[in-house]
Each structure stands twice: as C-alpha cells, then as structure tokens.
Design a protein around this motif. Structure first.
Motif, short mmCIF file in Angstrom:
data_model
loop_
_atom_site.label_atom_id
_atom_site.label_comp_id
_atom_site.label_asym_id
_atom_site.label_seq_id
_atom_site.Cartn_x
_atom_site.Cartn_y
_atom_site.Cartn_z
N GLU A 22 0.83 -1.40 0.02
CA GLU A 22 -0.31 -0.04 0.09
C GLU A 22 0.56 1.08 0.10
OE1 GLU A 22 -3.35 1.01 0.10
OE2 GLU A 22 -3.57 -1.52 -0.41
N ARG A 23 2.05 1.59 0.44
CA ARG A 23 2.65 2.08 0.82
C ARG A 23 3.29 2.23 -0.58
NH1 ARG A 23 8.23 3.23 1.03
NH2 ARG A 23 8.80 4.76 1.75
N HIS A 24 3.81 1.95 -0.81
CA HIS A 24 4.47 2.05 -2.66
C HIS A 24 3.67 2.64 -3.66
CE1 HIS A 24 6.67 1.32 -6.03
NE2 HIS A 24 6.04 0.71 -6.69
N ALA A 25 2.10 2.01 -3.17
CA ALA A 25 0.63 2.17 -4.17
C ALA A 25 0.72 3.36 -4.80
CB ALA A 25 -0.04 1.28 -3.60
N ALA A 26 0.79 3.82 -2.82
CA ALA A 26 0.35 5.33 -2.56
C ALA A 26 1.63 5.89 -3.12
CB ALA A 26 0.44 5.68 -0.84
N ILE A 27 2.78 6.11 -3.02
CA ILE A 27 4.23 7.12 -3.41
C ILE A 27 3.71 6.76 -5.18
CG2 ILE A 27 6.33 6.96 -3.25
CD1 ILE A 27 5.99 6.13 -0.63
N ARG A 28 3.99 5.80 -5.77
CA ARG A 28 3.58 5.98 -6.39
C ARG A 28 2.05 6.66 -7.84
NH1 ARG A 28 6.11 2.52 -10.58
NH2 ARG A 28 4.45 2.51 -11.40
N LEU A 29 1.37 6.84 -7.36
CA LEU A 29 -0.49 7.84 -6.90
C LEU A 29 0.75 9.04 -7.13
CD1 LEU A 29 -2.30 7.65 -8.57
CD2 LEU A 29 -3.57 6.66 -5.98
N MET A 30 0.85 9.27 -5.64
CA MET A 30 1.40 10.76 -5.79
C MET A 30 2.42 10.95 -6.60
SD MET A 30 1.07 13.00 -3.54
CE MET A 30 1.32 15.30 -4.25
N ASN A 31 3.69 10.20 -7.29
CA ASN A 31 4.25 11.00 -7.84
C ASN A 31 3.94 10.67 -9.05
OD1 ASN A 31 7.27 10.66 -8.96
ND2 ASN A 31 6.59 8.99 -10.75
N HIS A 32 2.64 9.99 -9.50
CA HIS A 32 1.90 10.57 -10.79
C HIS A 32 1.03 11.46 -10.85
CE1 HIS A 32 -1.42 9.80 -14.09
NE2 HIS A 32 -2.44 9.74 -13.15
N ILE A 33 0.49 12.20 -9.63
CA ILE A 33 -0.09 13.23 -9.72
C ILE A 33 1.37 14.77 -9.97
CG2 ILE A 33 -0.76 15.39 -8.36
CD1 ILE A 33 -1.92 12.99 -5.88
N HIS A 34 2.27 14.11 -9.61
CA HIS A 34 3.65 15.33 -9.22
C HIS A 34 3.66 15.41 -11.21
CE1 HIS A 34 7.57 16.63 -9.66
NE2 HIS A 34 8.64 16.07 -10.10
N VAL A 35 4.35 13.51 -11.59
CA VAL A 35 4.72 13.49 -13.09
C VAL A 35 3.27 14.53 -14.23
CG1 VAL A 35 4.96 12.44 -14.82
CG2 VAL A 35 5.47 11.94 -12.94
N VAL A 36 2.05 14.40 -13.74
CA VAL A 36 1.11 15.07 -14.96
C VAL A 36 0.88 16.65 -14.25
CG1 VAL A 36 -1.74 15.57 -15.07
CG2 VAL A 36 -0.28 13.01 -14.63
N SER A 37 1.41 16.99 -13.31
CA SER A 37 1.88 18.78 -12.85
C SER A 37 2.92 18.91 -14.21
CB SER A 37 1.78 18.94 -11.48
OG SER A 37 0.45 18.64 -11.04
N GLY A 70 -7.23 12.03 -2.97
CA GLY A 70 -8.84 10.88 -2.44
C GLY A 70 -8.15 9.49 -2.25
N GLU A 71 -7.80 9.21 -3.26
CA GLU A 71 -7.87 7.41 -3.21
C GLU A 71 -6.38 7.45 -2.71
OE1 GLU A 71 -7.70 5.95 -7.91
OE2 GLU A 71 -6.29 7.80 -7.87
N ILE A 72 -5.17 8.16 -2.76
CA ILE A 72 -4.22 7.55 -1.45
C ILE A 72 -4.97 7.50 -0.35
CG2 ILE A 72 -2.04 8.00 -0.63
CD1 ILE A 72 -1.36 9.69 -3.49
N GLY A 73 -6.11 8.71 0.27
CA GLY A 73 -6.47 9.28 1.23
C GLY A 73 -7.44 7.60 1.40
N CYS A 74 -7.66 7.06 0.75
CA CYS A 74 -8.68 5.85 1.07
C CYS A 74 -7.21 4.72 1.21
CB CYS A 74 -9.30 5.86 0.24
SG CYS A 74 -10.37 6.18 -0.27
N MET A 75 -6.19 4.97 0.20
CA MET A 75 -5.88 3.70 0.91
C MET A 75 -4.91 3.70 2.64
SD MET A 75 -2.60 3.88 -2.32
CE MET A 75 -3.70 3.46 -4.42
N PRO A 107 -5.43 9.75 7.14
CA PRO A 107 -5.19 10.98 5.85
C PRO A 107 -5.17 11.84 6.46
CG PRO A 107 -7.74 9.78 5.12
CD PRO A 107 -7.14 9.83 6.50
N PRO A 108 -4.62 13.55 6.07
CA PRO A 108 -4.69 14.98 6.64
C PRO A 108 -6.18 15.27 5.59
CG PRO A 108 -2.60 14.13 4.76
CD PRO A 108 -3.16 13.22 5.18
N TRP A 109 -6.66 16.04 6.32
CA TRP A 109 -7.77 16.62 6.20
C TRP A 109 -7.41 18.43 5.46
CZ3 TRP A 109 -11.74 19.46 10.13
CH2 TRP A 109 -12.24 19.41 9.21
#
Length: 172
Positions: free
Chosen positions: A36-51, A132-137, A145-147
């Motif tokens: 789950e940690r790896h999946a969350a980090i990859r998803l956050m990286n996806h946000i970064h890459v698209v930005s 939001g997806e990462i928050g669910c993870m 997750p942070p508010w």
C-alpha cells in the motif's frame, strides 16, 4: 472574483494539500504495509508527473517524462517545486492569456487543446482526485489521511476568516 484570484486559491490549496499528504507518506513505516505504501507513493508521483507535463504544455516545451516512484522525501521536494512553479506561473501570466488555447500532445500521442485556465483547473482537480485515492489507501492501513479540504486550507491560510462576525452565514 477574477479567474486568476480563484485559480490562485485553488493552486495554493493544492500546494498545501500535496505537502500535507506527502508529509504523511514520508512518515509511513517502510517495513509495514509495503504494498500500500508503494502504491500510494506511485500515485502521488503520478500527480507530480502530470503536473510537470502540463507545466511543459503551458510553457510550450517537451516534457520527456518516463519515471518511476521516488522515495517520499525526494517526492516531497519535487512536488513542492512544481506546486511553487504553478503559483509563480499564475503570478506572471497576464489575466487575458488565461483564456488563450494551447495545443499540445498527450502522452498517448493524441492531440489536445485546452485553455490555460482549463489546464490549471485540470491540474488542481486531477491532484485532488488522486489524493482522495491515496487517502483511502492510507485509511486501509489504519493511517489517518490529512484533512485536506479547500475550506480547511482557506481557514489555515487566513485564520482571520473564522473571526469575521459582520457577515451572516448563508442559508443552506
């Protein structure tokens, strides 16, 4: 309220929410719930890459992205850098250029065209969706997750808003 003012608030919220979430990812124990940690980090990286990709589109330059998930501390620095870029970009782009269309190529090779305002809005909404997806993870591994709602950001960024007594609350 001008489009630029609204976008500035949205981009500031995004920068704050990204930092809150990546700080949470930095603090995760790498030995527990590694999947789950790896999946969350990859998803956050996806946000970064698209930005970064859309920042390149806004600048009219090639982005050249092909990346794997970094460690959370490095990701935090990279995400903060791109969030700062968007806030700086909005300060320098003339208001009338926000409605200007920009042609670009999506990463899958399809052609695209969006206004600068649409691109900036896309970045904010894209990041919000995936946070939001990462928050669910995180909740799935018993980590709160942070508010990171826009209202929380506004009141933390401008605490005086809570003290405004002259206005009546809107009827809901």
């Amino acid at each position: 309220m001008s489009a630029k003012t609204l976008l500035k608030g949205m981009l500031a919220h995004q920068a704050w929410a990204n930092d809150e979430l990546v700080e949470k990812l930095v603090g995760l124990d790498s030995s527990g719930d590694a999947g789950e940690r790896h999946a969350a980090i990859r998803l956050m990286n996806h946000i970064h890459v698209v930005s970064r990709i859309f920042a390149a589109h806004l600048n009219g330059v090639a982005h050249g992205y092909a990346s794997d998930a970094p460690e959370p501390r490095a990701l935090r620095v990279a995400v903060a850098e791109v969030d700062g870029w968007y806030l700086d970009y909005l300060e320098t782009v003339p208001e009338q250029e926000l409605a200007a269309p920009v042609a670009f190529t999506f990463t899958d090779g399809d052609q695209g065209c969006m206004t600068r305002q649409e691109m900036l809005t896309h970045i904010v909404l894209h990041g919000s969706y995936h946070r939001g997806e990462i928050g669910c993870m995180l909740a799935g591994i018993a980590v709160s997750p942070p508010w990171d709602t826009y209202a929380v950001h506004l009141h933390r960024a401008e605490p005086a808003r809570r003290l405004q007594r002259g206005r009546q609350p809107a009827d809901v």
